[in-house]
Scaffold this active site. Structure first.
Site, short mmCIF file in Angstrom:
data_model
loop_
_atom_site.label_atom_id
_atom_site.label_comp_id
_atom_site.label_asym_id
_atom_site.label_seq_id
_atom_site.Cartn_x
_atom_site.Cartn_y
_atom_site.Cartn_z
N PRO A 93 50.07 13.45 -18.28
CA PRO A 93 48.72 13.09 -17.83
C PRO A 93 48.52 13.14 -16.32
O PRO A 93 47.39 13.06 -15.85
CB PRO A 93 48.53 11.67 -18.37
CG PRO A 93 49.91 11.12 -18.47
CD PRO A 93 50.77 12.29 -18.88
N GLU A 147 50.23 37.48 -32.07
CA GLU A 147 50.43 36.48 -31.02
C GLU A 147 51.81 36.60 -30.39
O GLU A 147 52.24 35.72 -29.64
CB GLU A 147 50.23 35.08 -31.59
CG GLU A 147 48.79 34.81 -32.05
CD GLU A 147 48.58 33.40 -32.54
OE1 GLU A 147 49.50 32.56 -32.37
OE2 GLU A 147 47.50 33.11 -33.09
#
Length: 205
Positions: A130, A158
Site C-alpha cells: 500500500p 497471454e
C-alpha cells in the site's frame, strides 16, 4: 506504551492527480495532504501510485490426500533480486472484467492448472504494497482433487507458460520455511492452512 484509545486520523485531500503512464498497468502522480496524528492537516506531499487491477489468489487443496497444487512461472519483477525468476506460486489472476472474485478463482483454476474447485474458502483480503500500489488481493483456499494434476498450462494469447505440480502439505510448508517459496500470497495461504488444517480436513475430507 501506546494509547489504543486515541483516534486514528480520517481526513485526506487529493489536490492534483496526473496519469504519467497508462498501458496494461497505470502510473499516477498525486499531490495530496492528510490529517496528522497530532491534529491538523500536514503539508502537501507528492506520491507516485502504481494503479493495477485487484487480484484473486487460490491455494488448491485436496483434503483427502492432504496435498496442495502449486504452479511455477517466470516473474519479471524477480529478475536481478533472486537467483531464479521462476517462482513457486498458487493459482492467481486479475479482476479485469465485470466479475466477482469467486468467478475469477474458478476461471483461473481451469486456465492455469486445469482444476475444478468444488468449494472456495475465503482466507483473507489484504493490500500487498500500500505504500505505492492500490492493488487489493482476495485470498482463497480451493477444494479440489489433486490426483492427476500436473503438466504445463496457461493461455497462449497471454504468453503464459505455467508448470503445475502436486505437493504434500508438509513439503509445501517446508518450502516456506526453507525460503524456496518467496511469493507473499502463497506464504500467507500455506501458513493459514497450517493453522486451520484440522478444521478444513474435517469438513472437506
Amino acid at each position: 506504551m501506546t494509547d489504543s484509545n486515541k483516534s486514528t486520523p480520517t481526513k485526506h485531500e487529493i489536490i492534483r492527480r496526473d496519469t504519467c503512464f497508462k498501458g496494461f498497468y497505470q502510473l499516477d502522480r498525486l499531490t495530496l495532504r492528510h490529517e496528522l496524528f497530532d491534529g491538523g492537516m500536514g503539508p502537501e506531499i507528492n506520491r507516485e501510485l502504481f494503479v493495477r487491477h485487484d487480484a484473486v489468489c487460490v491455494l488448491p487443496y485436496d483434503a483427502k490426500r492432504d496435498e496442495v497444487v502449486l504452479i511455477e512461472q517466470f516473474r519479471v519483477g524477480v529478475v536481478g533480486k533472486h537467483p531464479n525468476p521462476w517462482l513457486i506460486e498458487m493459482v492467481a489472476g486479475l479482476i479485469d472484467k465485470e466479475e466477482q472474485p469467486e468467478e475469477v478463482a474458478h476461471r483461473e483454476g481451469e486456465e492455469e492448472a486445469e482444476l475444478v474447485f468444488s468449494a472456495l474458502w475465503p482466507i483473507t483480503k489484504y493490500f500487498p504494497s500500500p505504500g505505492g500500489s492500490n492493488e487489493f488481493v482476495h485470498l482463497y483456499l480451493g477444494k479440489c482433487e489433486s490426483e492427476g494434476a500436473g503438466g504445463v498450462h496457461g493461455l497462449e494469447e497471454e504468453a503464459e507458460d505455467i508448470r503445475v505440480s502436486v505437493w504434500s502439505f508438509d513439503d509445501a510448508m517446508q518450502a516456506v520455511k526453507d525460503g524456496r517459496i518467496v511469493n507473499a500470497a502463497t506464504i500467507i495461504a500455506i501458513q493459514w492452512l497450517a493453522l486451520n488444517r484440522a478444521e478444513i480436513m474435517g469438513l472437506w475430507s
